[in-house]
Motif scaffolding. Structure first.
Motif, PDB file in Angstrom:
ATOM      1  N   LEU A 478       2.694   5.391  26.280  1.00 35.29           N
ATOM      2  CA  LEU A 478       3.050   5.872  27.614  1.00 35.29           C
ATOM      3  C   LEU A 478       4.566   5.797  27.750  1.00 35.29           C
ATOM      4  N   ALA A 479       5.203   6.932  28.019  1.00 34.17           N
ATOM      5  CA  ALA A 479       6.643   6.949  28.251  1.00 34.17           C
ATOM      6  C   ALA A 479       6.886   6.884  29.754  1.00 34.17           C
ATOM      7  N   CYS A 480       7.576   5.834  30.206  1.00 36.00           N
ATOM      8  CA  CYS A 480       7.790   5.603  31.644  1.00 36.00           C
ATOM      9  C   CYS A 480       9.282   5.695  31.956  1.00 36.00           C
ATOM     10  N   GLN A 481       9.607   6.595  32.877  1.00 38.15           N
ATOM     11  CA  GLN A 481      10.998   6.745  33.304  1.00 38.15           C
ATOM     12  C   GLN A 481      11.321   5.624  34.291  1.00 38.15           C
ATOM     13  N   SER A 482      12.142   4.664  33.846  1.00 36.59           N
ATOM     14  CA  SER A 482      12.461   3.504  34.687  1.00 36.59           C
ATOM     15  C   SER A 482      13.725   3.769  35.497  1.00 36.59           C
ATOM     16  N   CYS A 514      12.523  11.943  37.147  1.00 36.32           N
ATOM     17  CA  CYS A 514      12.665  12.962  36.103  1.00 36.32           C
ATOM     18  C   CYS A 514      11.546  12.819  35.082  1.00 36.32           C
ATOM     19  N   GLN A 515      10.795  13.907  34.881  1.00 35.95           N
ATOM     20  CA  GLN A 515       9.626  13.877  34.002  1.00 35.95           C
ATOM     21  C   GLN A 515      10.034  13.823  32.537  1.00 35.95           C
ATOM     22  N   VAL A 516       9.343  12.978  31.781  1.00 32.30           N
ATOM     23  CA  VAL A 516       9.604  12.810  30.337  1.00 32.30           C
ATOM     24  C   VAL A 516       8.542  13.587  29.557  1.00 32.30           C
ATOM     25  N   ASP A 517       8.891  14.009  28.332  1.00 27.51           N
ATOM     26  CA  ASP A 517       7.886  14.646  27.481  1.00 27.51           C
ATOM     27  C   ASP A 517       8.195  14.362  26.010  1.00 27.51           C
ATOM     28  N   PHE A 518       7.179  14.580  25.163  1.00 28.32           N
ATOM     29  CA  PHE A 518       7.297  14.388  23.717  1.00 28.32           C
ATOM     30  C   PHE A 518       7.236  15.739  23.020  1.00 28.32           C
ATOM     31  N   SER A 519       7.844  15.809  21.846  1.00 31.66           N
ATOM     32  CA  SER A 519       7.637  16.994  21.012  1.00 31.66           C
ATOM     33  C   SER A 519       6.228  16.888  20.412  1.00 31.66           C
ATOM     34  N   SER A 527      14.011  14.474  28.227  1.00 27.58           N
ATOM     35  CA  SER A 527      14.025  14.141  29.657  1.00 27.58           C
ATOM     36  C   SER A 527      15.236  14.779  30.310  1.00 27.58           C
ATOM     37  N   GLY A 528      15.089  15.142  31.571  1.00 26.85           N
ATOM     38  CA  GLY A 528      16.234  15.587  32.362  1.00 26.85           C
ATOM     39  C   GLY A 528      16.935  14.375  32.945  1.00 26.85           C
ATOM     40  N   ASP A 529      18.023  14.609  33.705  1.00 29.21           N
ATOM     41  CA  ASP A 529      18.689  13.499  34.385  1.00 29.21           C
ATOM     42  C   ASP A 529      19.348  13.978  35.671  1.00 29.21           C
ATOM     43  N   ALA A 530      19.995  13.062  36.365  1.00 29.23           N
ATOM     44  CA  ALA A 530      20.575  13.355  37.679  1.00 29.23           C
ATOM     45  C   ALA A 530      21.765  14.299  37.587  1.00 29.23           C
ATOM     46  N   ASP A 531      22.385  14.406  36.404  1.00 33.67           N
ATOM     47  CA  ASP A 531      23.550  15.285  36.219  1.00 33.67           C
ATOM     48  C   ASP A 531      23.149  16.703  35.840  1.00 33.67           C
ATOM     49  N   GLY A 532      21.846  16.967  35.753  1.00 30.94           N
ATOM     50  CA  GLY A 532      21.385  18.300  35.378  1.00 30.94           C
ATOM     51  C   GLY A 532      21.358  18.535  33.887  1.00 30.94           C
ATOM     52  N   LYS A 533      21.417  17.457  33.096  1.00 33.90           N
ATOM     53  CA  LYS A 533      21.461  17.598  31.635  1.00 33.90           C
ATOM     54  C   LYS A 533      20.070  17.393  31.032  1.00 33.90           C
ATOM     55  N   LEU A 534      19.843  18.062  29.903  1.00 34.84           N
ATOM     56  CA  LEU A 534      18.627  17.875  29.109  1.00 34.84           C
ATOM     57  C   LEU A 534      18.978  16.915  27.973  1.00 34.84           C
ATOM     58  N   SER A 557      12.520  18.009  35.536  1.00 36.03           N
ATOM     59  CA  SER A 557      11.406  18.003  34.582  1.00 36.03           C
ATOM     60  C   SER A 557      11.788  18.732  33.304  1.00 36.03           C
ATOM     61  N   ALA A 558      11.224  18.250  32.193  1.00 29.86           N
ATOM     62  CA  ALA A 558      11.410  18.903  30.892  1.00 29.86           C
ATOM     63  C   ALA A 558      10.073  18.887  30.162  1.00 29.86           C
ATOM     64  N   LEU A 559       9.640  20.073  29.689  1.00 28.20           N
ATOM     65  CA  LEU A 559       8.361  20.198  28.967  1.00 28.20           C
ATOM     66  C   LEU A 559       8.602  20.806  27.598  1.00 28.20           C
ATOM     67  N   TRP A 560       8.066  20.191  26.573  1.00 23.58           N
ATOM     68  CA  TRP A 560       8.117  20.768  25.215  1.00 23.58           C
ATOM     69  C   TRP A 560       6.821  21.537  25.014  1.00 23.58           C
ATOM     70  N   HIS A 561       6.927  22.814  24.670  1.00 20.25           N
ATOM     71  CA  HIS A 561       5.725  23.649  24.516  1.00 20.25           C
ATOM     72  C   HIS A 561       4.847  23.091  23.394  1.00 20.25           C
ATOM     73  N   PRO A 562       3.548  22.897  23.656  1.00 20.43           N
ATOM     74  CA  PRO A 562       2.687  22.223  22.666  1.00 20.43           C
ATOM     75  C   PRO A 562       2.447  23.002  21.383  1.00 20.43           C
TER      76      PRO A 562
END
Length: 581
Positions: A478-482, A514-519, A527-534, A557-562
């Motif tokens: 589980l990846a948790c954005q702290s 900010c939503q996290v995702d895996f390849s 993951s995205g961040d508050a500065d608008g960066k990926l 949010s950032a999503l890696w296409h499955p």
């Protein structure tokens, strides 16, 4: 020889007789028994001694063997933390006595000025007496035990104390305020009838009142306002949908839900790509939302459609392949949409909004099938991924509860009420038998499905709130954005332990979910961040590989296409959704 001796003897006798007078006058004959004359010849021990009082300046010190009883105890100790022997307790003190130690120096001390006796005194009582002494010059004598002595004694201005009958600052102040209340408005307990300092000038004849017609008009306006507010709160917004493509069905009668076969990859396959690569450039922008995008979800299994919710109260469906058009817009919420969730087949989806409503939509027709509410704001919503339980869903609410609804009846069938703050995320784990929830109370709880008591509770003093959680493709992590600007990894199978070796840092995310995702191949974490960066990290080394400026505002949010090796979709509060490759 004998002749010589005889001559010497005769010579001696003659000379003795002749010179007798001479020897008597010049030489005194010594008597062999005279004690004074032979005193120097006697041994020393025979000399007569004089008895003198002996003063021993060395103090008496205990012999080491006499006090070798084990551990030495300090005589000033008041408490012993072990069981000493009798010999240890009653052993003599070690070391010499200080002859210069005065009585004052010998007295026990626990502070610079002397010895302060420990005493329990209420903070309020101490402050009360201090203020009384500062104001009136007297206070209760702390050295007198009032439990043993019946009379109360004071220190300081005793006369003043007798005059005031020993009243403290708080008691005298209370009397003044009561007096003031009595003068102005009546009795202190009758505060409701106190009309204020201008009460005596009030006169009903002089006061301005609306006429009957004006009063009637005012009542109508008030009633309309109340009715309007009530309707706005209770009545849900009217649902409608807009189709943006020319034909809903193609020449074979297939809708846009049909998975395309001509995109170069097999979207029907359940296998993930063998090797993934870092995205390098932006290849498309989906623009249509007028306000920030709050969430994006890919169509289950195939990922050929993209669903997005926004703060402009709308939900939009986009094509990921081909012309990448906006297919349909779903309008039905009066406030910003917070979360969306597909069912397993993708034919329906749920939306949760700040208007306190959860709505079930048909993905193909755009029709709103049903509405759910418990008068609280839903923060997250999830269908049960189990095929047999597709009619059930759970929603994390602002009132600290997780509520379970049944779509068929529209009723609440279960409530999970253990969190101490608003519930932010719900994630199903362990083959959908359990789910994990995170909350504003900075804890992580694990629940068995349909059992309203959490069987695992994870909370540490160092933990922060974790408003975004994602399950890895292999279902193990589980990846948790702290909220302390790092991504924490928890095991998702048995113990739910924090993996301290896998901590992803380097981005600024505090205050944003900010939503996290895996390849798909578990090589990278995005993951995205508050500065608008990926931000893209390596999973094995936790090294930050790449930072791409994706949005002008927060990249939420950032999503890696499955099914793709390097396609990542991001959305931000600038209202745009971008595709990177």
């Amino acid at each position: 020889m004998s002749a010589i001796v005889d001559s010497l003897v005769s010579y001696g006798s003659d000379s003795d007789s002749d010179n007798e007078s001479t020897f008597n006058t010049d030489v005194k004959m010594v008597d062999p028994i005279d004690p004074d004359a032979t005193a120097h010849l006697k041994p020393l021990n025979s000399v007569p001694t004089m008895t003198v009082a002996v003063l021993n300046s060395a103090p008496e010190v205990a012999v080491k063997e006499a006090v070798e009883t084990g551990t030495h105890l300090d005589p000033s100790l008041k408490e012993v933390t072990f069981n000493p022997t009798f010999e240890t307790l009653f052993a003599p003190e070690l070391g010499p006595i200080n002859p210069f130690k005065s009585q004052q120096m010998a007295a026990p001390r626990n502070m610079l000025s002397g010895y302060a006796e420990p005493a329990h005194l209420n903070d309020f009582m101490f402050e009360q007496q201090r203020r009384t002494f500062h104001t009136y010059g007297y206070a209760l004598d702390p050295s007198v035990d009032t439990h043993q002595v019946s009379s109360i004694s004071y220190i300081g201005a005793v006369d003043e104390a007798e005059k005031n009958k020993g009243l403290t600052v708080f008691e005298t102040g209370q009397k003044k305020t009561e007096k003031r209340k009595k003068i102005k408005g009546g009795d202190a307990g009758d505060m409701d009838n106190f009309l204020g300092p201008w009460a005596k000038y009030l006169d009903e004849k002089d006061s301005a009142k609306p006429s009957e017609e004006e009063q009637k008009e005012l009542d109508e306006i008030t009633a309309k306002r109340q009715k309007k507010g009530k309707n706005e709160e209770e009545a849900p917004a009217e649902e409608k949908t807009v189709l943006h493509v020319k034909d809903m069905y193609d020449y074979q009668g297939r809708s846009y839900l049909h998975v395309p076969q001509d995109v170069g990859i097999n979207l029907r396959s359940a296998d993930a790509p063998d090797k993934c690569y870092l995205p390098k450039k932006q290849i498309h922008v989906w623009s249509g939302h007028t306000k920030g995008v709050s969430a994006i979800r890919l169509f289950p299994s195939s990922g050929h459609l993209l669903l997005s919710s926004s703060m402009d109260c709308k939900i939009k469906l986009w094509e990921v392949y081909g012309e990448r058009r906006c297919v349909r817009t779903f309008i039905g919420h009066s406030k910003a949409v917070r979360d969306i969730c597909y069912n397993n087949s993708g034919t329906k989806f749920l939306s949760a909004a700040y208007d306190r409503y959860l709505k079930l939509w048909d993905t193909e027709t755009g029709q709103c099938i049903s509405r759910f509410t418990n008068r609280k704001v839903p923060y997250c919503v999830k269908f049960n991924p189990d095929e047999e339980k597709q009619s059930l869903f759970v929603a994390g609410m602002s009132d600290k509860k997780i509520v379970q609804w049944d779509i068929r009846t529209g009723e609440v069938v279960q409530e999970y009420d253990r969190h101490l703050g608003a519930v932010n995320t719900i994630t199903f784990v362990d083959e959908n038998r359990r789910f994990v929830s995170t909350s504003d109370d900075k804890s992580l709880r694990v629940w068995e499905w349909d059992i309203p008591v959490d069987f695992k509770y994870i909370a540490e003093p160092s933990m922060h709130s974790m408003p975004a959680v994602t399950l890895s493709p292999n279902g193990k992590w589980l990846a948790c954005q702290s909220m302390d600007n790092q991504i924490l990894i928890f095991g998702a199978q048995n113990r739910f332990r924090l993996n301290k070796k896998k901590v992803f840092k380097g981005h600024m995310v505090a205050g944003y979910a900010c939503q996290v995702d895996f390849s798909p191949d578990m090589s990278y974490v995005v993951s995205g961040d508050a500065d608008g960066k990926l931000n893209i990290w390596d999973w094995k080394t936790t090294k930050l590989y790449q930072r791409i400026k994706a949005h002008d505002k927060v990249c939420i949010s950032a999503l890696w296409h499955p099914h793709e090796t390097s396609k990542v979709i991001t959305c931000g509060w600038d209202g745009q959704i971008k595709l990177w490759d």
